[in-house]
Design a protein around this motif. Structure first.
Motif, mmCIF file in Angstrom:
data_model
loop_
_atom_site.group_PDB
_atom_site.id
_atom_site.type_symbol
_atom_site.label_atom_id
_atom_site.label_comp_id
_atom_site.label_asym_id
_atom_site.label_seq_id
_atom_site.Cartn_x
_atom_site.Cartn_y
_atom_site.Cartn_z
ATOM 1 N N SER A 140 -3.077 1.885 8.965
ATOM 2 C CA SER A 140 -3.956 2.131 7.740
ATOM 3 C C SER A 140 -4.753 3.471 7.632
ATOM 4 N N ILE A 159 0.879 -1.130 -0.260
ATOM 5 C CA ILE A 159 -0.016 0.018 -0.027
ATOM 6 C C ILE A 159 0.977 1.105 0.039
ATOM 7 N N ASP A 160 1.980 1.329 0.563
ATOM 8 C CA ASP A 160 2.979 2.339 0.489
ATOM 9 C C ASP A 160 3.314 2.876 -0.555
ATOM 10 N N GLN A 194 1.368 2.064 -3.514
ATOM 11 C CA GLN A 194 0.370 2.692 -4.108
ATOM 12 C C GLN A 194 0.203 4.061 -3.740
ATOM 13 N N ILE A 195 0.190 4.362 -2.411
ATOM 14 C CA ILE A 195 0.113 5.712 -1.886
ATOM 15 C C ILE A 195 1.209 6.587 -2.603
ATOM 16 N N LEU A 209 -3.295 10.801 3.408
ATOM 17 C CA LEU A 209 -3.224 10.969 1.792
ATOM 18 C C LEU A 209 -4.393 12.132 1.575
ATOM 19 N N LYS A 229 -3.039 6.642 7.530
ATOM 20 C CA LYS A 229 -2.161 6.731 6.291
ATOM 21 C C LYS A 229 -3.454 7.170 5.337
ATOM 22 N N LYS A 230 -4.784 6.779 5.616
ATOM 23 C CA LYS A 230 -5.770 7.245 4.681
ATOM 24 C C LYS A 230 -5.996 8.778 4.952
ATOM 25 N N SER A 249 -6.595 3.351 -3.328
ATOM 26 C CA SER A 249 -5.777 3.548 -1.940
ATOM 27 C C SER A 249 -6.639 3.751 -0.696
ATOM 28 N N THR A 250 -7.925 4.388 -0.811
ATOM 29 C CA THR A 250 -8.826 4.739 0.257
ATOM 30 C C THR A 250 -9.464 3.351 0.600
ATOM 31 N N THR A 271 0.071 7.499 -6.089
ATOM 32 C CA THR A 271 -1.159 8.315 -6.078
ATOM 33 C C THR A 271 -0.693 9.814 -5.631
#
Length: 338
Positions: free
Chosen positions: A282, A231-232, A234-235, A289, A285-286, A270-271, A238
């Motif tokens: 997580s 996911i990092d 993907q972020i 972002l 992190k949302k 991402s969300t 983004t």
């Protein structure tokens, strides 16, 4: 000078790269195939060298240290001799008849001195887990078999996002926008297709299923569990997409609308993945972002907040979360991704 360069980034691809390479062998020397061996530890380099020896006028192999998918594309772009440029992942393949038609059209554009910045084709999801093939086309949204501009673009459905699988760029456009993909990062195909868009003035759509996009392997980067683990990355991608959005160089309102829509998709992925992971880390992190989006471009943040995603992100607690996850699940079933 070649008409079209197709770059095949390969990392430990010995088990399936033959299908990708063979799908390009249509007997046309206007095509350049660059196999980029990205520091593989299996027989990838041996297979690549054997193809180069067998087809020296068409196939060239580049061996390099491991830098990831994006770095392999950067290397292919650096050594490309084609007027046009396309990427084929080593586990995917092309339809040969469609490729012949694509090459004929590109040759015609060059021979008649017509300026074409981007050619668009269909792609097909080949999902082995769902035993499903799903063709994604652009009928109704784009004029067919004629040069057009962003002003001529119709309504793109949510299933009709322009992806790396569907585009062939004029190589000069990729260099003009200073395309440089980050090393050791997955999901850079989004940057590849997104960053050059403001530099594209003319387009051409062919309603053929060229690209066969294979999904469903357990170790594949688009496997949902792996996406959550990564996911990092993907972020990171983004955020780069957010940084690429510059309204000062986007001349057409329809293009601006589409680029915002694409960002909504990126923010959604991402969300959703962060919500699915559902850990305190997580969820933080949302929030970070969305804060990044707001801090980088307040107007863009407002636009995305008007979208379906934005409206339900604002609903606090379990209700908003469940609505987002339900919409994602339905989309996955309909379109066969992940």
């Amino acid at each position: 000078m070649k008409v079209l360069t197709v770059v095949i980034p390969c990392y430990n691809s010995a088990a399936y790269m033959d299908r990708a390479i063979e799908s390009l062998l249509i007997g046309d020397e206007n095509l350049e195939i660059l196999i980029v061996d990205d520091g593989s530890s299996d027989n990838t380099s041996i297979i690549a060298d054997e193809y180069e020896k067998k087809y020296p006028n068409i196939i060239h192999t580049i061996h390099k240290e491991n830098g990831g998918h994006g770095d392999a594309i950067n290397t292919g772009l650096k050594y490309s001799k084609g007027i046009y440029f396309k990427v084929l992942d080593s586990d995917d393949w092309f339809d040969k008849n469609s490729l012949k038609k694509v090459l004929d059209i590109l040759k015609n554009m060059i021979n008649n001195s017509k300026t074409l910045d981007m050619l668009i084709v269909n792609y097909v999801y080949e999902n082995i887990n769902m035993h499903k093939s799903k063709s994604i086309n652009y009928k109704g949204a784009m004029p067919e078999e004629k040069i057009f501009t962003w002003d001529d673009l119709g309504h793109l459905k949510n299933s009709q996002n322009i992806l790396m699988h569907s585009v062939i760029y004029l190589t000069e456009i990729l260099k003009k926008c200073n395309l440089q993909l980050p090393k050791h990062t997955f999901y850079v195909d989004n940057i590849f297709v997104y960053k050059p868009l403001p530099y594209v003035k003319t387009m051409y759509y062919i309603n053929v299923d060229l690209y066969r996009y294979f999904i469903g392997r357990e170790d594949q980067s688009v496997n949902e569990k792996i996406m959550i683990k990564r996911i990092d990355q993907q972020i990171k991608v983004t955020k780069i997409i957010i940084d690429c959005y510059n309204p000062m160089i986007i001349e057409c309102k329809k293009l601006r609308k589409y680029m915002i829509k694409y960002l909504v998709m990126m923010m959604t992925v991402s969300t959703v993945l962060l919500l699915k992971d559902n850990t305190e880390k997580s969820l933080n992190k949302k929030k970070e972002l969305w804060y990044y989006l707001n801090s980088k471009n307040r107007d863009l943040y407002r636009e995305i907040n008007k979208s379906f995603l934005g409206l339900f992100v604002q609903i606090k607690g379990l209700v908003g979360k469940n609505i987002i996850l339900l919409a994602y699940s339905l989309s996955r079933r309909i379109f066969g991704f992940n």
